[in-house]
Design an enzyme around this catalytic site. Structure first.
Site, short mmCIF file in Angstrom:
data_model
loop_
_atom_site.label_atom_id
_atom_site.label_comp_id
_atom_site.label_asym_id
_atom_site.label_seq_id
_atom_site.Cartn_x
_atom_site.Cartn_y
_atom_site.Cartn_z
N SER A 1 42.96 25.54 102.76
CA SER A 1 42.36 26.70 103.43
C SER A 1 43.34 27.87 103.51
O SER A 1 42.94 29.03 103.39
CB SER A 1 41.86 26.32 104.83
N SER A 2 44.62 27.59 103.68
CA SER A 2 45.62 28.68 103.74
C SER A 2 45.68 29.44 102.42
O SER A 2 45.91 30.65 102.41
CB SER A 2 47.01 28.12 104.06
N GLY B 1 43.03 29.55 100.18
CA GLY B 1 41.73 30.21 100.08
C GLY B 1 41.65 31.47 100.92
O GLY B 1 41.00 32.45 100.53
N THR C 1 44.39 19.48 86.24
CA THR C 1 44.41 20.87 85.78
C THR C 1 43.67 21.71 86.81
O THR C 1 42.60 21.34 87.28
CB THR C 1 43.73 20.99 84.39
N GLU D 1 41.91 25.29 87.82
CA GLU D 1 41.28 26.51 87.29
C GLU D 1 41.42 27.56 88.37
O GLU D 1 40.66 27.55 89.34
CB GLU D 1 39.80 26.27 86.96
#
Length: 189
Positions: free
Chosen positions: A94-95, A97, A119, A121
């Site tokens: 969350s930090s 995001g 991986t 993205e």
């Protein structure tokens, strides 16, 4: 059901492998995975699903690397994981995001039996400076019900590096078991 942090730790060496493992990265119901120091970026203007796409590799220096908006960056975790009899799931922290960095666009769902590095993205809403080794995402585990057929893909299993899309392998021509005659040799009925 989702495994607690304590249960994740109990399963280490049995159904769960996280290498390297650091107790400080263990959460109440997940484990933080860290960003490796390399990224790849596709060089193609238009990506083609039916063929491999060219990409360029970057090293993230200790002083950080700025990700720009409207660009897909592929990274990977520093940790190699292996999961048996559970479903591994990946989510951004969350930090991270809250700073506008999407860590996985659609590929957060893993498979029982997966072995390798994850991986990532990555896509930034606005320019953001990232650093190697930052705890960037978290892995958590769901219990499975029923018989398990473990994941075994020639595309991504046992990977040792960032994995660009290998969707093109699904488009490769399959051999036609039907034998064909050369033109002009068909039998007319």
């Amino acid at each position: 059901m989702i495994l607690s942090g304590n249960e994740i730790k109990r399963e280490l060496g049995n159904n769960i492998v996280i290498e390297p493992f650091d107790d400080q990265l263990l959460n109440p119901n997940s484990y933080n995975l860290c960003l490796h120091d390399e990224l790849i970026v596709y060089e193609e203007i238009v990506l083609d699903m039916k063929r491999p796409n060219r990409f360029r590799r970057f090293t993230i220096p200790a002083e950080g690397f700025v990700l720009n908006p409207h660009q897909l960056y592929l990274g990977r975790t520093m940790e190699r994981t292996e999961t048996h009899n559970f479903v591994p799931m990946l989510e951004g922290r969350s930090s991270i995001g809250r700073m506008g960095l999407f860590v996985h666009i659609t590929a957060g769902f893993g498979d029982a039996g997966f072995r390798g590095f994850w991986t990532l993205e990555m896509f930034a809403v606005q320019p953001i400076r990232i650093y190697p080794g930052v705890p960037i995402c978290q892995i958590f585990y769901h219990q499975l019900h029923g018989d398990v057929t473990e994941y075994n893909s020639e595309k991504y299993q046992n990977n040792t590096d960032i994995q660009p899309s290998m969707l093109f392998k699904e488009w490769e021509k399959k051999t036609d078991p039907q034998k064909r005659l050369a033109f002009g040799q068909e039998v007319a009925e």
